[in-house]
Design an enzyme around this catalytic site. Structure first.
Site, mmCIF file in Angstrom:
data_model
loop_
_atom_site.group_PDB
_atom_site.id
_atom_site.type_symbol
_atom_site.label_atom_id
_atom_site.label_comp_id
_atom_site.label_asym_id
_atom_site.label_seq_id
_atom_site.Cartn_x
_atom_site.Cartn_y
_atom_site.Cartn_z
ATOM 1 N N THR A 341 41.906 50.447 46.817
ATOM 2 C CA THR A 341 41.873 50.043 45.409
ATOM 3 C C THR A 341 42.188 51.342 44.707
ATOM 4 O O THR A 341 42.236 52.379 45.358
ATOM 5 C CB THR A 341 40.463 49.529 45.052
ATOM 6 O OG1 THR A 341 40.287 48.255 45.623
ATOM 7 C CG2 THR A 341 40.202 49.426 43.560
ATOM 8 N N ASN A 361 42.779 44.267 46.451
ATOM 9 C CA ASN A 361 41.635 44.132 47.361
ATOM 10 C C ASN A 361 41.871 44.996 48.594
ATOM 11 O O ASN A 361 41.758 46.202 48.517
ATOM 12 C CB ASN A 361 41.320 42.675 47.693
ATOM 13 C CG ASN A 361 39.953 42.561 48.381
ATOM 14 O OD1 ASN A 361 39.147 43.477 48.266
ATOM 15 N ND2 ASN A 361 39.702 41.490 49.090
ATOM 16 N N ASP A 383 36.888 37.999 48.054
ATOM 17 C CA ASP A 383 35.725 38.497 47.307
ATOM 18 C C ASP A 383 34.785 37.366 46.882
ATOM 19 O O ASP A 383 33.671 37.622 46.432
ATOM 20 C CB ASP A 383 36.163 39.296 46.067
ATOM 21 C CG ASP A 383 36.427 40.761 46.397
ATOM 22 O OD1 ASP A 383 36.095 41.193 47.515
ATOM 23 O OD2 ASP A 383 36.957 41.488 45.534
ATOM 24 N N SER A 413 33.100 44.553 42.668
ATOM 25 C CA SER A 413 32.215 45.724 42.591
ATOM 26 C C SER A 413 32.848 46.846 41.772
ATOM 27 O O SER A 413 32.293 47.951 41.697
ATOM 28 C CB SER A 413 31.924 46.265 43.995
ATOM 29 O OG SER A 413 31.367 45.258 44.795
#
Ligand code: DON
Length: 533
Positions: A341, A361, A383, A413
């Site tokens: 990421t 991702n 996710d 996150s």
């Protein structure tokens, strides 16, 4: 100043600032440039989050996270017997969420940008069309993912030369991507969500069993949200609300950490690791238990980010004894997978700031490229909690709060942050790392504030991570000394060393001695660069 994981992108962003563009203009340029020069995570086929501070001291957050396709379903990754279909949410067309990046950059520019849009997309077009020399980092990433990339028909020869991935100093040219970016430069978000690009995406989906249709692209929208606000030892921290768990989990960690004299424990001492790990155990349990897209489900955010909740967490922590995650719920022991990421941080001369984390991702996303359009697609559907209790590629588990539903956003996150003190900018930072993003960002903040490190020390210091399940303290190789490890084992911890945790890109304003001097640092765990003047 611009700090990103790639020097071409940082320089392109700085040039925009030098031409009189603001931080949001530069963010548009850096976002598109990374889609060309850092294809493992930079993207137009993914999504992310941007936290913005304006020169007049207001804070904004734009959510351009991917959405589940309209025809997706809760059990789409389960077979008839209710078992998870291996890798279906990770590789290939079903793994793809409706991309948000182009709309996110477009809307951010619409609200705050000042230079013309096409000028901002131009550097990316040029780099895609004319090519650039592959650096050692990209060469390594391509080699690591050579096999899955080779399988995508549309990747064709883009990343390959004579059947092998491009090596260092070889030129990467992406003419189809250049053509897609030209359509975006000319028509804005419509250059992606409508017309030729949209047709190429929808056709590719039909031909390969994917779900994203023109309808999905028409209906995709970004959302301006109120940032999560955390007061930590007199500093004001702004980060991302759901559908990222980042801000809420960070608030739980920092609010509880504030109740301990961490700087007296010593950096990465046994007492320090113990305290942070126990707090993380509780915060990640809450993540798994409660969190998901608040446009679809409700959870008690106000309570979780409150100072009184931090006291409840503290009361559950036994000094000098490791907590036990299975006491909270059943145990799983998933492996942590390869991660990619990317984050960038920007501050302009007026004091506008951008903290942006976006992603496909996993590295190179779903490992599929849109035929004829030259860009990779995300695998963000992983996710979601594809089945209660079944871990995703980061070992995170969840339940119905994060179950798949049409047009819902998967829990993230990603934790871009902007920090200030007394209404003046103090730091802008963020990191990749899947589940480890939040603990990485928390440690950088504590390094800066509690341990009074400078930005370079704060970023370079070794890191550790715990996420409730698996019940293991992960630490970077050589991150903890033998004494600390012995003490922690004595207190009942399982420890595992692992590869790098995160790649932080940060800017820090030294408030006392050198007022208004920006100090940037790009994590040496990656190959990025600071560009400033
Ligand atoms: O949104 C998330 O939390 C993940 N999709 C982020 C993935 C990631 O950070 C991979 N990076 N290293």
């Amino acid at each position: 100043m611009v700090v990103s994981v790639d020097s071409l992108a940082s320089r392109a962003g700085l040039k925009v600032l030098q031409e009189g563009g603001n931080a949001i203009d530069a963010a548009v340029t850096v976002g598109f440039t990374l889609a060309v020069t850092y294809p493992s995570a930079g993207n137009i086929g993914g999504g992310g989050f941007m936290v913005i501070r304006t020169a007049n001291n207001s804070f904004h957050a734009i959510d351009y996270r991917e959405k589940a396709p309209i025809t997706s379903a809760k059990d789409m990754f389960l077979d008839g017997a209710g078992n998870v279909i291996k890798n279906a949410s990770v590789n290939g067309y079903l793994a793809v969420g409706v991309p948000g990046t182009v709309m996110g950059l477009w809307q951010a520019h619409k609200k705050f940008g000042s230079l013309p849009w096409d000028r901002l997309v131009l550097p990316a077009i040029q780099l895609a069309k004319n090519g650039f020399k592959v650096g050692p980092d990209l060469a390594q990433q391509l080699e690591n993912f050579s096999e899955p990339l080779h399988k995508s028909k549309a990747v064709g020869n883009v990343f390959f030369e004579n059947g092998k991935t491009l090596s260092t100093n070889h030129k990467l040219r992406q003419p189809q991507l250049a053509a897609t970016l030209k359509r975006i430069a000319k028509n804005g978000a419509d250059g992606f969500y409508k017309g030729e690009t949209a047709r190429l995406i929808a056709d590719d989906m039909i031909q390969n069993g994917g779900l994203i249709s023109q309808n999905d692209l028409d209906e995709y929208e970004t959302v301006w949200r109120n940032p999560i606000y955390i007061r930590y030892r007199g500093y004001d921290i702004y980060s991302m609300p759901p559908p990222s768990s980042g801000g809420v989990v960070l608030a739980e960690i920092l609010n509880t950490a504030e109740l301990y004299p961490l700087n007296q424990y010593g950096h990465n001492s046994a007492g320090y690791v113990h305290t942070l790990v126990e707090i993380e155990r509780h915060a990640y349990y809450d993540r798994a238990r409660y969190m998901g897209d608040t446009d679809f489900i409700k959870f008690p955010i106000k309570k979780l980010i409150s100072k009184s909740y931090a006291k409840i967490i503290k009361a559950k922590i036994n000094p000098f004894v490791a907590g036990k995650s299975e006491k909270f719920d059943p145990i799983f022991s998933p492996a942590l997978e390869s991660e990619e990421t990317t984050h960038f941080s920007i501050i302009d001369k007026w004091g506008n700031a951008v903290s942006n984390t976006y992603t496909l991702n996993a590295s190179f996303g779903a490992k599929v490229m849109v035929r004829g359009a030259g860009f990779l697609l995300n695998n963000e559907m992983d996710d979601f909690s594809i089945k209660p209790g079944v871990p995703n590629i980061y070992g995170l588990i969840g339940n119905d709060a994060n179950a798949i539903a049409p047009q819902k956003r998967m829990l993230s996150s990603m934790t871009p942050v902007i920090i200030q003190k007394n209404d003046r900018l103090f730091a802008v930072l963020g990191s990749p790392g899947g589940s480890t993003i939040i603990t990485t960002v928390a440690q950088i903040i504590i390094n800066l504030i509690d341990f009074e490190m400078n930005i370079r020390q704060a970023i370079e210091a070794p890191r550790f991570h715990h996420q409730w399940l698996p019940d293991v303290v992960y630490h970077e190789k050589r991150g903890l000394n033998m004494d600390t490890i012995h003490i922690l084992k004595g207190w009942g911890y399982r420890l595992k060393s692992r590869s790098d945790l995160g790649r932080v890109q940060g800017i820090h304003l030294d408030m006392d001695e050198h007022a208004n001097i920006l100090k940037g640092w790009s994590d040496p765990r990656g190959s990025g660069a600071v560009s400033g003047n």
